[in-house]
Design an enzyme around this catalytic site. Structure first.
Site, short mmCIF file in Angstrom:
data_model
loop_
_atom_site.label_atom_id
_atom_site.label_comp_id
_atom_site.label_asym_id
_atom_site.label_seq_id
_atom_site.Cartn_x
_atom_site.Cartn_y
_atom_site.Cartn_z
N GLU A 116 0.83 -1.20 0.00
CA GLU A 116 0.00 0.00 0.00
C GLU A 116 0.86 1.25 0.00
OE1 GLU A 116 -4.03 0.00 1.96
OE2 GLU A 116 -2.90 -1.30 3.28
N HIS A 232 -9.55 9.77 2.19
CA HIS A 232 -9.13 8.67 1.31
C HIS A 232 -9.28 9.15 -0.12
CE1 HIS A 232 -8.65 4.79 -0.53
NE2 HIS A 232 -8.31 4.30 0.64
N ARG A 278 -1.27 8.96 1.03
CA ARG A 278 -2.67 9.28 0.73
C ARG A 278 -2.97 10.76 0.60
NH1 ARG A 278 -6.01 5.17 4.55
NH2 ARG A 278 -5.56 3.42 3.20
N HIS A 339 -12.07 9.86 5.76
CA HIS A 339 -11.87 8.44 5.96
C HIS A 339 -11.46 8.07 7.37
CE1 HIS A 339 -10.98 4.36 4.86
NE2 HIS A 339 -9.69 4.48 5.08
N ARG A 374 -1.82 9.22 8.89
CA ARG A 374 -1.75 7.78 9.20
C ARG A 374 -1.20 7.01 8.01
NH1 ARG A 374 -6.23 3.36 8.47
NH2 ARG A 374 -6.59 4.72 6.70
N LEU A 380 -5.92 -0.61 12.15
CA LEU A 380 -6.36 -1.88 12.76
C LEU A 380 -5.25 -2.40 13.66
CD1 LEU A 380 -8.07 -3.57 9.66
CD2 LEU A 380 -9.22 -2.67 11.67
C1 LIG Z 1 -14.25 1.67 4.44
C2 LIG Z 1 -13.11 1.60 5.40
C3 LIG Z 1 -11.97 0.88 5.10
C4 LIG Z 1 -10.91 0.79 5.99
N1 LIG Z 1 -9.83 0.02 5.69
C5 LIG Z 1 -8.85 -0.13 6.60
C6 LIG Z 1 -7.78 -1.03 6.38
O1 LIG Z 1 -7.73 -1.72 5.39
N2 LIG Z 1 -6.80 -1.11 7.33
C7 LIG Z 1 -6.82 -0.37 8.48
O2 LIG Z 1 -5.90 -0.50 9.30
N3 LIG Z 1 -7.84 0.47 8.72
C8 LIG Z 1 -8.85 0.60 7.83
N4 LIG Z 1 -9.88 1.45 8.09
C9 LIG Z 1 -9.93 2.11 9.39
C10 LIG Z 1 -10.31 1.08 10.45
O3 LIG Z 1 -11.32 0.26 9.94
C11 LIG Z 1 -10.79 1.75 11.72
O4 LIG Z 1 -9.90 2.72 12.14
C12 LIG Z 1 -10.96 0.72 12.83
O5 LIG Z 1 -11.77 -0.33 12.39
C13 LIG Z 1 -11.55 1.37 14.05
O6 LIG Z 1 -11.87 0.37 14.97
P1 LIG Z 1 -12.56 0.78 16.33
O7 LIG Z 1 -12.82 -0.48 17.06
O8 LIG Z 1 -11.79 1.84 16.98
O9 LIG Z 1 -13.94 1.47 15.87
P2 LIG Z 1 -15.16 0.88 15.03
O10 LIG Z 1 -14.80 -0.35 14.34
O11 LIG Z 1 -15.72 1.98 14.22
O12 LIG Z 1 -16.21 0.51 16.16
C14 LIG Z 1 -16.86 1.53 16.88
C15 LIG Z 1 -18.01 0.91 17.64
O13 LIG Z 1 -18.55 1.84 18.57
C16 LIG Z 1 -19.97 1.87 18.46
N5 LIG Z 1 -20.43 3.19 18.91
C17 LIG Z 1 -20.13 4.40 18.40
N6 LIG Z 1 -20.72 5.36 19.13
C18 LIG Z 1 -21.43 4.74 20.11
C19 LIG Z 1 -22.25 5.18 21.16
N7 LIG Z 1 -22.53 6.49 21.36
N8 LIG Z 1 -22.83 4.27 21.98
C20 LIG Z 1 -22.60 2.94 21.80
N9 LIG Z 1 -21.82 2.46 20.80
C21 LIG Z 1 -21.23 3.35 19.99
C22 LIG Z 1 -20.21 1.57 17.00
O14 LIG Z 1 -21.54 1.17 16.78
C23 LIG Z 1 -19.17 0.48 16.76
O15 LIG Z 1 -19.64 -0.75 17.24
C24 LIG Z 1 -10.97 1.52 7.21
C25 LIG Z 1 -12.10 2.26 7.51
C26 LIG Z 1 -13.17 2.30 6.63
C27 LIG Z 1 -14.38 3.09 6.99
#
Ligand SMILES: Cc1cc2nc3c(=O)[nH]c(=O)nc-3n(C[C@H](O)[C@H](O)[C@H](O)COP(=O)(O)OP(=O)(O)OC[C@H]3O[C@@H](n4cnc5c(N)ncnc54)[C@H](O)[C@@H]3O)c2cc1C
Length: 526
Positions: A116, A232, A278, A339, A374, A380
């Site tokens: 990437e 993105h 990016r 993004h 980033r 992840l």
């Molecule tokens: C389309 C896309 C592609 C991506 N591709 C990559 C990749 O290939 N590699 C990489 O490293 N990163 C990637 N990212 C970024 C990465 O996916 C995220 O940074 C990471 O998944 C965040 O994980 P998290 O557990 O912090 O949050 P999330 O996975 O967003 O989880 C947040 C959780 O909190 C809950 N929540 C939010 N607010 C509240 C509230 N008020 N009350 C109760 N629950 C709540 C949500 O419902 C969800 O369950 C991508 C992101 C996107 C959108």
């Protein structure tokens, strides 16, 4: 104790990679309640495509991954944090494999490592282009087997309960029963993900409204580097699709960007062309679109073997086909979109915030890994590593026997049902458009000042609804979107330079000293 109260040792808010990994790791040591605002898989994690960056090939090294991360972070990443997270990567990947995550493998059975932008080596483990879905499913499956973790869907956290800088849990709205519960816990963990929905165009799903960052700010935690919203470069441009990302891995496999006339333009902007970081690709597209007046540019992988494209990118191929675009034959129309939030609640690598008994992990947190930009697929990785360290820290904190203290029930006051839901949607749309137009990829003092004035007016209106109307999920999110927008604008105004993803027409140079942008509120409300 009220009949609506839910008591646990540890409350986790959010069911993405950060919250689920943390809950699994703490489950042997504590009773855990995990709440999530919609259906349990709905998260940014579930949509991640490209994969997780980690040093897994003999031709790669921790030093190289650290260096790539630091170069991308543009002087603002913290070296000690970067080193610790990068070195922990292979162990966390192994752990995910043991949990059942099926990463793609080569014909010889080795992990297939993707390339990437910004990476000097192939180091991105992936499950085709559906990596997040695979990880989310494996983590949810593991959590469902753990008797110490109780998962509640459709509970949207509204506010943290804070007493003398100590977190006692949170208030959350049960969106099916329309009641507000007190979730009481010794330790509370924010794992609420990102902020993409603050912008008109975003790759993020609906849940990404910055709730954790807004709640932490209102609770008195320090918020760091919010100006660094990563855009993105390639998001599907189609009138019927609101948020579909076209993964960077396509460019890693040779896809090229062309304008409407078929001209490849990235060579005009960076020697790494399509594999430039990016922010550079996003700004190049932004500039091309401003010059040409076109609505989109095109990402072309159609010259590659069609069997390879179909098997390497089944998710993107299928989605585009559903819109009549066969990516093995035609280029994909794309535009940049908000993004990833490089800023967030300031934490240590173990998730500690300025508020006692409150941890924050994942995209909601700002550890210092990403700095001003980033590196692809490092998020992840960060979520997984920090969940691990936060769980260790949480076990230590629990040994100090923090008390779980009940707090006053939610006070609806004189609130009435909202009479015109249109005021919520109108304000929400206005904020998202305002952020896109004035606080987007290229910034200026004039646009930021305008944005600040507008957001102040909108905030006033929204605060009025908040106290006058019975709380609804839309109102909770609107209030948070408005506050996060304010934090982004204020941070962008405070940074008098161009660094990483913040590009200012008024301050095109980088200052000699890199400093974090820190914002901290007086505690506004409970
Ligand atoms: C389309 C896309 C592609 C991506 N591709 C990559 C990749 O290939 N590699 C990489 O490293 N990163 C990637 N990212 C970024 C990465 O996916 C995220 O940074 C990471 O998944 C965040 O994980 P998290 O557990 O912090 O949050 P999330 O996975 O967003 O989880 C947040 C959780 O909190 C809950 N929540 C939010 N607010 C509240 C509230 N008020 N009350 C109760 N629950 C709540 C949500 O419902 C969800 O369950 C991508 C992101 C996107 C959108």
């Amino acid at each position: 104790m009220n009949s609506l109260d839910v008591v646990s040792d540890v409350l986790v808010i959010g069911s993405g990679i950060a919250g689920l990994s943390f809950a699994l790791k703490i489950a042997d040591s504590a009773e855990v309640v995990l709440i999530t605002k919609k259906e349990k898989a709905e998260s940014n994690t579930n949509y991640a495509q490209s994969g997780i960056a980690a040093v897994l090939s003999p031709s790669d090294s921790f030093e190289a991954h650290v260096k790539d991360t630091l170069v991308c972070g543009d002087g603002l990443s913290k070296r000690a944090v970067v080193e610790k997270i990068v070195r922990e990567g292979p162990t966390r990947i192994q752990e995910l494999i043991e949990l059942g995550v099926k990463f793609s493998r080569t014909a010889k059975g080795k992990l297939d490592l993707g390339m990437e932008g910004g990476h000097s080596k192939r180091r991105v483990v992936h499950a085709k282009d559906l990596t997040g879905q695979e990880i989310e499913a494996a983590l949810l499956n593991a959590v469902s087997k753990s008797p110490s973790v109780k998962l509640f869907e459709n509970q949207i956290a509204i506010n943290l309960a804070i007493k003398q800088n100590r977190c006692l849990g949170c208030y959350a709205l049960d969106t099916e029963k329309s009641v507000v519960r007190n979730f009481i816990a010794k330790i509370t963990v924010l794992a609420t993900g990102g902020i993409g929905r603050v912008y008109l165009h975003t790759t993020n799903p609906d849940i990404a409204t910055g709730d954790g960052i807004a709640m932490a700010y209102r609770a008195g935690a320090t918020i760091m580097n919010m100006e660094f919203t990563q855009f993105h470069p390639t998001y599907l441009y189609h009138p019927n699709e609101e948020s579909f990302l076209i993964s960077e891995a396509l460019r890693g496999e040779g896809a090229v960007l062309r304008d409407r006339r078929g001209r490849q333009f990235m060579g005009d902007y960076h020697p790494m062309k399509e594999l430039a970081p990016r922010d550079i690709v996003a700004r190049a597209i932004d500039q091309e679109l401003k010059k040409s007046g076109d609505n989109c540019v095109f990402l072309d992988i159609s010259f590659k073997d069609s069997q390879f494209v179909r098997s390497r990118f089944p998710g993107i191929h299928g989605k585009c086909l559903s819109f009549g675009i066969d990516i093995t034959q035609n280029p994909i129309p794309v535009v940049p979109a908000a993004h990833y939030c490089c800023g967030g609640v300031r934490t240590t690598i173990a998730g500690e915030t300025d508020v006692k008994n409150l941890l924050a992990i994942g995209e909601t947190a700002c550890t210092g890994l990403h700095g001003a930009n980033r590196l692809a697929s490092n998020s992840l990785l960060e979520a997984s590593v920090c969940a691990h360290y936060a769980a260790k820290r949480c076990i230590e904190l629990l040994k100090k026997k923090p008390l779980s203290k009940p707090f006053a029930p939610w006070e609806p006051g004189t609130a009435v049902n909202i009479d015109e839901a249109v005021v919520i949607t109108q304000n929400r749309d206005e904020i998202r458009r305002l952020m896109w137009n004035y606080v987007g990829i290229v910034r200026s003092n004039k646009r930021l000042t305008r944005a600040k004035k507008r957001i102040a007016l909108l905030q006033e209106e929204i605060n009025q609804y908040y106290w006058d109307f019975i709380v609804t999920p839309d109102l909770v999110e609107l209030r948070n979107i408005a506050l996060v927008a304010e934090l982004i604008i204020d941070s962008a105004i405070l940074r008098k330079e161009s660094r990483g993803i913040q590009y200012s027409l008024d301050y095109p140079q980088k200052l000699s000293v890199a400093e974090d942008t820190l914002l901290r509120a007086r505690i506004k409300s409970l």
